[in-house]
Design an enzyme around this catalytic site. Structure first.
Site, PDB file in Angstrom:
ATOM      1  N   ASN A  90       0.809  -1.223   0.000  1.00  0.00           N
ATOM      2  CA  ASN A  90       0.000   0.000   0.000  1.00  0.00           C
ATOM      3  C   ASN A  90       0.844   1.275   0.000  1.00  0.00           C
ATOM      4  O   ASN A  90       0.367   2.328  -0.410  1.00  0.00           O
ATOM      5  CB  ASN A  90      -0.984  -0.001   1.178  1.00  0.00           C
ATOM      6  CG  ASN A  90      -2.125  -0.976   0.946  1.00  0.00           C
ATOM      7  OD1 ASN A  90      -2.318  -1.463  -0.172  1.00  0.00           O
ATOM      8  ND2 ASN A  90      -2.880  -1.273   1.995  1.00  0.00           N
ATOM      9  N   CYS A 119     -10.369  -4.369  -5.279  1.00  0.00           N
ATOM     10  CA  CYS A 119     -11.166  -5.441  -4.669  1.00  0.00           C
ATOM     11  C   CYS A 119     -12.589  -4.977  -4.373  1.00  0.00           C
ATOM     12  O   CYS A 119     -12.802  -3.855  -3.899  1.00  0.00           O
ATOM     13  CB  CYS A 119     -10.513  -5.882  -3.366  1.00  0.00           C
ATOM     14  SG  CYS A 119      -9.012  -6.823  -3.626  1.00  0.00           S
ATOM     15  N   ARG A 178      -1.907 -10.124  -6.582  1.00  0.00           N
ATOM     16  CA  ARG A 178      -1.921  -8.665  -6.651  1.00  0.00           C
ATOM     17  C   ARG A 178      -1.199  -8.047  -5.455  1.00  0.00           C
ATOM     18  O   ARG A 178      -0.698  -6.928  -5.541  1.00  0.00           O
ATOM     19  CB  ARG A 178      -3.371  -8.144  -6.670  1.00  0.00           C
ATOM     20  CG  ARG A 178      -4.041  -8.249  -8.007  1.00  0.00           C
ATOM     21  CD  ARG A 178      -5.286  -7.398  -8.022  1.00  0.00           C
ATOM     22  NE  ARG A 178      -5.082  -6.213  -7.232  1.00  0.00           N
ATOM     23  CZ  ARG A 178      -5.985  -5.647  -6.437  1.00  0.00           C
ATOM     24  NH1 ARG A 178      -7.186  -6.155  -6.353  1.00  0.00           N
ATOM     25  NH2 ARG A 178      -5.708  -4.574  -5.745  1.00  0.00           N
TER      26      ARG A 178
HETATM   27  C1  UD1 Z   1      -6.711   1.570   1.749  1.00  0.00           C
HETATM   28  C2  UD1 Z   1      -5.929   0.315   1.474  1.00  0.00           C
HETATM   29  C3  UD1 Z   1      -6.729  -0.924   1.840  1.00  0.00           C
HETATM   30  C4  UD1 Z   1      -7.244  -0.816   3.267  1.00  0.00           C
HETATM   31  C5  UD1 Z   1      -7.951   0.509   3.511  1.00  0.00           C
HETATM   32  C6  UD1 Z   1      -8.325   0.721   4.974  1.00  0.00           C
HETATM   33  C7  UD1 Z   1      -4.558   0.998  -0.387  1.00  0.00           C
HETATM   34  C8  UD1 Z   1      -4.263   0.873  -1.842  1.00  0.00           C
HETATM   35  N1  UD1 Z   1      -5.591   0.292   0.067  1.00  0.00           N
HETATM   36  O1  UD1 Z   1      -7.841   1.537   0.894  1.00  0.00           O
HETATM   37  O2  UD1 Z   1      -5.873  -2.054   1.722  1.00  0.00           O
HETATM   38  O3  UD1 Z   1      -8.163  -1.866   3.491  1.00  0.00           O
HETATM   39  O4  UD1 Z   1      -7.101   1.592   3.127  1.00  0.00           O
HETATM   40  O5  UD1 Z   1      -7.198   0.645   5.777  1.00  0.00           O
HETATM   41  O6  UD1 Z   1      -3.857   1.665   0.364  1.00  0.00           O
HETATM   42  N2  UD1 Z   1     -14.422   6.275   1.979  1.00  0.00           N
HETATM   43  C9  UD1 Z   1     -15.432   7.138   1.597  1.00  0.00           C
HETATM   44  N3  UD1 Z   1     -15.110   8.172   0.750  1.00  0.00           N
HETATM   45  C10 UD1 Z   1     -13.864   8.360   0.269  1.00  0.00           C
HETATM   46  C11 UD1 Z   1     -12.832   7.484   0.668  1.00  0.00           C
HETATM   47  C12 UD1 Z   1     -13.132   6.445   1.524  1.00  0.00           C
HETATM   48  O7  UD1 Z   1     -16.581   6.998   2.007  1.00  0.00           O
HETATM   49  O8  UD1 Z   1     -13.642   9.308  -0.495  1.00  0.00           O
HETATM   50  C13 UD1 Z   1     -14.734   5.171   2.926  1.00  0.00           C
HETATM   51  C14 UD1 Z   1     -14.481   3.790   2.309  1.00  0.00           C
HETATM   52  O9  UD1 Z   1     -15.600   3.349   1.562  1.00  0.00           O
HETATM   53  C15 UD1 Z   1     -14.216   2.974   3.551  1.00  0.00           C
HETATM   54  C16 UD1 Z   1     -13.460   3.948   4.461  1.00  0.00           C
HETATM   55  O10 UD1 Z   1     -13.791   5.247   3.984  1.00  0.00           O
HETATM   56  O11 UD1 Z   1     -15.426   2.616   4.153  1.00  0.00           O
HETATM   57  C17 UD1 Z   1     -11.957   3.792   4.465  1.00  0.00           C
HETATM   58  O12 UD1 Z   1     -11.488   3.792   3.136  1.00  0.00           O
HETATM   59  P1  UD1 Z   1      -9.992   4.221   2.751  1.00  0.00           P
HETATM   60  O13 UD1 Z   1      -9.181   4.394   3.984  1.00  0.00           O
HETATM   61  O14 UD1 Z   1     -10.072   5.359   1.795  1.00  0.00           O
HETATM   62  O15 UD1 Z   1      -9.509   2.945   1.983  1.00  0.00           O
HETATM   63  P2  UD1 Z   1      -8.681   2.856   0.656  1.00  0.00           P
HETATM   64  O16 UD1 Z   1      -7.727   4.012   0.580  1.00  0.00           O
HETATM   65  O17 UD1 Z   1      -9.582   2.590  -0.497  1.00  0.00           O
END
Ligand code: UD1
Length: 428
Positions: A24, A118, A399
């Site tokens: 990540n 995913c 991946r």
């Molecule tokens: C990253 C990680 C993933 C990990 C996750 C949480 C990477 C590539 N992936 O994913 O492995 O499981 O952090 O630790 O680093 N959300 C919103 N709006 C947004 C952004 C997020 O509602 O604009 C919500 C998401 O749906 C989720 C939560 O916030 O419920 C956390 O998501 P986020 O921390 O952004 O995860 P990722 O960056 O996608």
């Protein structure tokens, strides 16, 4: 032709192994290299499909790259001349959204295909967009593409995140490095890879304070430069291997780790009765009997990571007593449970809560990985189960885990990668 894993379970993992660089962090640091307008040498990258896809996207944008198989990528972004990352490659991984932040900062505009990744929940990117818009960008999402424009440059401002998002925190940080004035991200994510990306940006000459706390301040600078940087060890690979050691009642020492990053898991393993020994850069995990049941709730860092919830559920499936696991980050992160029930696990799901009634053992059968960490969880299940487990759809595992089968075999597991027959693929 697709591959599957065939695992003959029941072998206690013993010995020691090195953990590789963090997926990540890597998938954010590579797009961030766009900001160097020069040469970056990035070491300790995991040898995984997502890193290779990002390298290909960088090359499509006009970067020159050289990759050696030890996990070092040299990226020269001096002549990178396109702000459009719209190829099919972007749809293959979630982290392609980092190209928007980096390209927007470098060119004042960016267009990318909507990211894939995913299927573990809805995964919107409204917080990323909110941040860029607050800095003055015009953002639109149409026809499967995201377009962001700031022809007069971005302006620093205070951005209050509605929720803690790793991706949004990093993406706003990337966009802000060249913004006029100071950008403050309040309620920022504190994950180790957020800090690693900030350190990489600092190494390129950015001005960032507070990464690792929930307030990050970025003071815009006109230019960054190339640098040499080594990615931190993978928190989630470390945790997966710790869980595999405990699940097989083994004795494993993991080297090249940052034990602090695993505090939440270590605390839970200790509560389960597993012995965890910590050194400056190693962790030793050993146990003999069945673990005790515990309660786990996933939380942003430093809480229990959602990415380790799936392997932890498997470990607890043979605990003494009933465990309760609450998934509070992603809505669809219990898909692995349907598979491990087929291996004998006794688990009921009520909305965000899984109640795991420990059974004495799991038994091997054919199962299917539905996403990256679900795949890792099924490997743990196969290692601890009696008999043979076949895991289909392992493209997800490739991946994010660097040659996981080699690491596990070096610890005494019996896991092999086998070509799938066509009719097996149809069935699974
Ligand atoms: C990253 C990680 C993933 C990990 C996750 C949480 C990477 C590539 N992936 O994913 O492995 O499981 O952090 O630790 O680093 N959300 C919103 N709006 C947004 C952004 C997020 O509602 O604009 C919500 C998401 O749906 C989720 C939560 O916030 O419920 C956390 O998501 P986020 O921390 O952004 O995860 P990722 O960056 O996608």
């Amino acid at each position: 032709m697709a591959d599957k894993f065939v695992i003959n379970g029941g072998h206690a993992l013993t010995g020691s192994v090195d953990v590789t660089g963090a997926k990540n962090a890597a998938v954010a640091i590579l797009p961030a290299a766009i900001l160097a307008r020069g040469v970056c040498v990035i070491e300790n990258l995991p040898r995984i499909a997502d890193v290779l896809i990002i390298r290909d996207i960088l090359m499509e944008l006009g970067a020159r790259t050289e990759y050696d198989d030890n996990g070092t990528l040299t990226v020269d972004t001096t002549h990178l001349d396109s702000s459009h990352a719209t190829s099919e490659l972007c749809k293959r991984l979630r982290a392609s959204y980092y190209f928007i932040g980096a390209l927007l900062a470098r060119f004042g505009e960016a267009e990318t295909a909507l990211p894939g990744g995913c299927a573990i929940g809805e995964r919107p990117i409204d917080q990323h967009i909110k941040g860029w818009e607050a800095m003055g960008a015009k953002v639109s999402v149409e026809y499967g593409k995201i377009r962001a424009e700031a022809p007069n440059g971005l302006k620093g401002c205070d951005i209050y995140m509605d929720l803690v998002s790793v991706g949004a925190t990093i993406n706003i940080m990337l966009a802000a490095v060249h913004a006029q004035g100071v950008t403050t991200i309040v309620n920022a994510a504190k994950e180790p890879h957020v800090v690693d990306v900030a350190n990489f940006l600092l190494c390129m000459g950015a001005k960032i304070k507070g990464a690792g706390t929930d307030i990050i301040r970025i003071t815009g600078v006109p230019r960054l430069h190339g640098c040499n940087y080594a990615v931190i060890p993978d928190q989630i690979e470390t945790g997966t291997l710790m869980i595999a050691a405990a699940a097989t009642r083994g004795d494993v020492t993991l080297h090249n780790v940052i034990p602090r990053h695993l505090d939440a898991l270590t605390a839970k393993l200790l509560e389960m009765g597993v012995i965890v020994e910590e050194g400056a850069d190693y962790l030793r995990v050993r146990t003999e009997g069945r673990p005790h049941a515990v309660r786990i709730k996933t939380m942003p860092y430093p809480g229990f990571p959602t990415d380790l919830q799936q392997p932890a559920t498997v470990l607890l499936s043979t605990a003494e007593g009933a465990s309760m696991i609450t998934e509070s980050i992603f809505e669809q992160r219990f898909k692995h449970i349907h598979e491990i029930r087929r291996m004998g696990a006794d688990i009921t799901i009520e909305d965000k809560v899984a109640v795991v009634h420990g059974v004495p053992r799991l038994t091997g059968t054919s199962v299917r990985a539905t996403d990256l960490r679900a795949g890792a969880a099924l490997i743990v299940a196969g290692l601890m189960a009696d008999g043979t487990t076949e895991i289909h759809n392992i493209k997800y595992i490739d991946r994010g885990y660097d040659h996981i089968e080699d690491k596990l075999n070096s610890l005494g597991a019996d896991i092999s990668r086998v070509k799938e027959e066509a009719d097996e693929r149809e069935f699974y």
